[in-house]
Design a protein around this motif. Structure first.
Motif, PDB file in Angstrom:
ATOM      1  N   CYS A  17       0.876  -1.167   0.000  1.00  8.75           N
ATOM      2  CA  CYS A  17       0.000   0.000   0.000  1.00  8.75           C
ATOM      3  C   CYS A  17       0.914   1.217   0.000  1.00  8.75           C
ATOM      4  O   CYS A  17       2.051   1.147   0.462  1.00  8.75           O
ATOM      5  CB  CYS A  17      -0.966   0.001   1.176  1.00  8.75           C
ATOM      6  N   VAL A  18       0.423   2.304  -0.547  1.00 14.23           N
ATOM      7  CA  VAL A  18       1.238   3.510  -0.684  1.00 14.23           C
ATOM      8  C   VAL A  18       0.577   4.651   0.078  1.00 14.23           C
ATOM      9  O   VAL A  18      -0.582   4.974  -0.173  1.00 14.23           O
ATOM     10  CB  VAL A  18       1.409   3.895  -2.174  1.00 14.23           C
ATOM     11  N   ALA A  19       1.321   5.234   1.009  1.00 16.52           N
ATOM     12  CA  ALA A  19       0.846   6.417   1.739  1.00 16.52           C
ATOM     13  C   ALA A  19       1.415   7.644   1.025  1.00 16.52           C
ATOM     14  O   ALA A  19       2.621   7.789   0.896  1.00 16.52           O
ATOM     15  CB  ALA A  19       1.317   6.385   3.184  1.00 16.52           C
ATOM     16  N   VAL A  20       0.534   8.503   0.544  1.00 13.26           N
ATOM     17  CA  VAL A  20       0.944   9.745  -0.107  1.00 13.26           C
ATOM     18  C   VAL A  20       0.942  10.810   0.978  1.00 13.26           C
ATOM     19  O   VAL A  20      -0.106  11.309   1.374  1.00 13.26           O
ATOM     20  CB  VAL A  20       0.001  10.112  -1.278  1.00 13.26           C
ATOM     21  N   ASN A  21       2.142  11.147   1.465  1.00 14.37           N
ATOM     22  CA  ASN A  21       2.288  12.042   2.609  1.00 14.37           C
ATOM     23  C   ASN A  21       2.342  13.510   2.175  1.00 14.37           C
ATOM     24  O   ASN A  21       2.401  13.817   0.997  1.00 14.37           O
ATOM     25  CB  ASN A  21       3.566  11.668   3.375  1.00 14.37           C
ATOM     26  N   LYS A  22       2.318  14.380   3.161  1.00 13.20           N
ATOM     27  CA  LYS A  22       2.424  15.832   3.003  1.00 13.20           C
ATOM     28  C   LYS A  22       1.246  16.448   2.253  1.00 13.20           C
ATOM     29  O   LYS A  22       1.377  17.462   1.585  1.00 13.20           O
ATOM     30  CB  LYS A  22       3.750  16.217   2.334  1.00 13.20           C
ATOM     31  N   MET A  23       0.082  15.828   2.384  1.00 16.31           N
ATOM     32  CA  MET A  23      -1.105  16.382   1.742  1.00 16.31           C
ATOM     33  C   MET A  23      -1.547  17.683   2.404  1.00 16.31           C
ATOM     34  O   MET A  23      -2.351  18.419   1.844  1.00 16.31           O
ATOM     35  CB  MET A  23      -2.243  15.351   1.743  1.00 16.31           C
TER      36      MET A  23
END
Length: 123
Positions: free
Chosen positions: A22-28
């Motif tokens: 799974c991929v966490a797209v950070n700094k949103m």
């Protein structure tokens, strides 16, 4: 980036036998405006998330993963947003995302059976 760490990590993970990802797209939180409870997404938030997801899918497929089986979760580590169930349901940012929190996605991944009775094998 063409030679970024994410690409290297995906290839290394697949080589080491990691089959589920799974991929966490950070700094949103960088795509927000306002402060505290008045904080909200800018129009660019969903667009940028989609750009990152589409770019990541290309190199994850190249590494050997099936992008259709990978969950992409937008998060803000510094604000703690969308990391667990509580912050997911009360979030004021990332309203475009209707999926599960990062912890919920990680909890759904089943632990694979390892062949402990066989000799150690390295790629």
């Amino acid at each position: 980036a063409k030679d970024g760490q994410t690409r290297e990590h995906a290839l290394l993970s697949y080589t080491l036998g990691v089959k589920k990802m799974c991929v966490a797209v950070n700094k949103m939180d960088l795509f927000t405006e306002g402060e505290g409870a008045a904080m909200k997404d800018t129009p660019r938030a969903k667009k940028r998330f989609d750009e990152i997801v589409n770019e990541a899918k290309v190199f994850l497929k190249t590494a050997g993963y099936n992008p259709k089986k990978i969950n992409f979760v937008p998060v803000s580590g510094i604000l703690g947003t969308n990391l667990n169930q509580e912050t997911a349901k009360d979030r004021t940012i990332m309203k475009f995302y209707k999926g599960k929190s990062l912890i919920e996605v990680l909890d759904e991944i089943s632990v694979p059976k390892r062949p402990n009775d066989l000799a150690l094998r390295l790629p």
